[in-house]
Design a protein around this motif. Structure first.
Motif, short mmCIF file in Angstrom:
data_model
loop_
_atom_site.label_atom_id
_atom_site.label_comp_id
_atom_site.label_asym_id
_atom_site.label_seq_id
_atom_site.Cartn_x
_atom_site.Cartn_y
_atom_site.Cartn_z
N GLN A 20 -20.80 -14.99 -59.34
CA GLN A 20 -21.14 -13.71 -58.68
C GLN A 20 -21.65 -13.92 -57.26
O GLN A 20 -22.01 -12.97 -56.59
CB GLN A 20 -22.20 -12.97 -59.51
CG GLN A 20 -21.71 -12.54 -60.86
CD GLN A 20 -22.84 -12.05 -61.75
OE1 GLN A 20 -24.03 -12.15 -61.43
NE2 GLN A 20 -22.47 -11.52 -62.90
N GLN A 21 -21.70 -15.17 -56.85
CA GLN A 21 -22.14 -15.57 -55.51
C GLN A 21 -23.60 -15.18 -55.22
O GLN A 21 -23.97 -14.91 -54.08
CB GLN A 21 -21.20 -15.01 -54.45
CG GLN A 21 -19.80 -15.54 -54.61
CD GLN A 21 -18.83 -15.01 -53.57
OE1 GLN A 21 -19.12 -14.08 -52.83
NE2 GLN A 21 -17.67 -15.63 -53.53
N LEU A 22 -24.42 -15.21 -56.27
CA LEU A 22 -25.85 -15.01 -56.10
C LEU A 22 -26.55 -16.35 -55.96
O LEU A 22 -27.62 -16.43 -55.36
CB LEU A 22 -26.42 -14.21 -57.27
CG LEU A 22 -25.84 -12.80 -57.40
CD1 LEU A 22 -26.30 -12.16 -58.70
CD2 LEU A 22 -26.22 -11.95 -56.20
N GLN B 227 -25.62 -20.53 -54.89
CA GLN B 227 -24.64 -21.38 -54.23
C GLN B 227 -24.95 -22.84 -54.49
O GLN B 227 -26.12 -23.21 -54.64
CB GLN B 227 -24.64 -21.16 -52.72
CG GLN B 227 -24.09 -19.83 -52.29
CD GLN B 227 -24.07 -19.70 -50.79
OE1 GLN B 227 -25.00 -20.14 -50.11
NE2 GLN B 227 -23.03 -19.09 -50.26
N SER C 90 -28.01 -17.57 -52.60
CA SER C 90 -27.16 -17.15 -51.48
C SER C 90 -27.91 -16.08 -50.68
O SER C 90 -28.97 -15.60 -51.11
CB SER C 90 -25.86 -16.57 -52.02
OG SER C 90 -26.12 -15.36 -52.71
N ASP C 91 -27.36 -15.70 -49.55
CA ASP C 91 -27.98 -14.62 -48.77
C ASP C 91 -28.08 -13.36 -49.62
O ASP C 91 -29.10 -12.67 -49.62
CB ASP C 91 -27.19 -14.35 -47.50
CG ASP C 91 -27.32 -15.47 -46.49
OD1 ASP C 91 -28.30 -16.24 -46.57
OD2 ASP C 91 -26.45 -15.58 -45.60
N GLN C 92 -27.03 -13.07 -50.38
CA GLN C 92 -27.02 -11.90 -51.27
C GLN C 92 -28.08 -12.07 -52.37
O GLN C 92 -28.79 -11.12 -52.70
CB GLN C 92 -25.63 -11.74 -51.87
CG GLN C 92 -25.47 -10.56 -52.78
CD GLN C 92 -24.08 -10.49 -53.38
OE1 GLN C 92 -23.19 -11.27 -53.05
NE2 GLN C 92 -23.88 -9.56 -54.29
N GLY C 93 -28.17 -13.28 -52.92
CA GLY C 93 -29.13 -13.55 -53.98
C GLY C 93 -30.57 -13.45 -53.53
O GLY C 93 -31.45 -13.08 -54.31
N PHE D 252 -31.82 -11.22 -51.64
CA PHE D 252 -32.25 -9.82 -51.68
C PHE D 252 -32.67 -9.38 -53.07
O PHE D 252 -33.45 -8.43 -53.21
CB PHE D 252 -31.15 -8.90 -51.15
CG PHE D 252 -30.99 -8.99 -49.66
CD1 PHE D 252 -31.95 -8.50 -48.80
CD2 PHE D 252 -29.86 -9.60 -49.12
CE1 PHE D 252 -31.80 -8.60 -47.44
CE2 PHE D 252 -29.70 -9.70 -47.75
CZ PHE D 252 -30.68 -9.20 -46.90
#
Length: 75
Positions: A45-47, A49, A58-61, A63
């Motif tokens: 889910q790319q949360l 890396q 990740s940057d998304q994770g 948040f």
């Protein structure tokens, strides 16, 4: 096992993430074993890396770090 999960969550809250060799030395468990299927899904889910031996949010994770860590701690 609980100590390993605590180390995982603590390490992920640091921007540099977790070095797999360090983690296994401190916890006694391979990082991949502690991550399990949930960790694999979070990577998909790319949360989370992976870069070389390091695992990090990740940057998304970042948040939704609380939700990511809560998912990893679930039994």
């Amino acid at each position: 096992w609980e100590r390993a999960k605590e180390l995982l969550v603590f390490g992920l809250r640091m921007r540099a993430g977790i070095d797999a060799t360090w983690f296994e030395g401190k916890s006694g468990y391979p990082l991949s074993q502690v991550l399990g299927e949930r960790g694999g899904r979070l990577i998909e889910q790319q949360l989370l890396q992976v870069a070389g031996q390091r695992l990090f949010l990740s940057d998304q994770g970042l948040f939704i770090a609380d939700a990511v860590c809560e998912e990893l701690l679930r039994e």
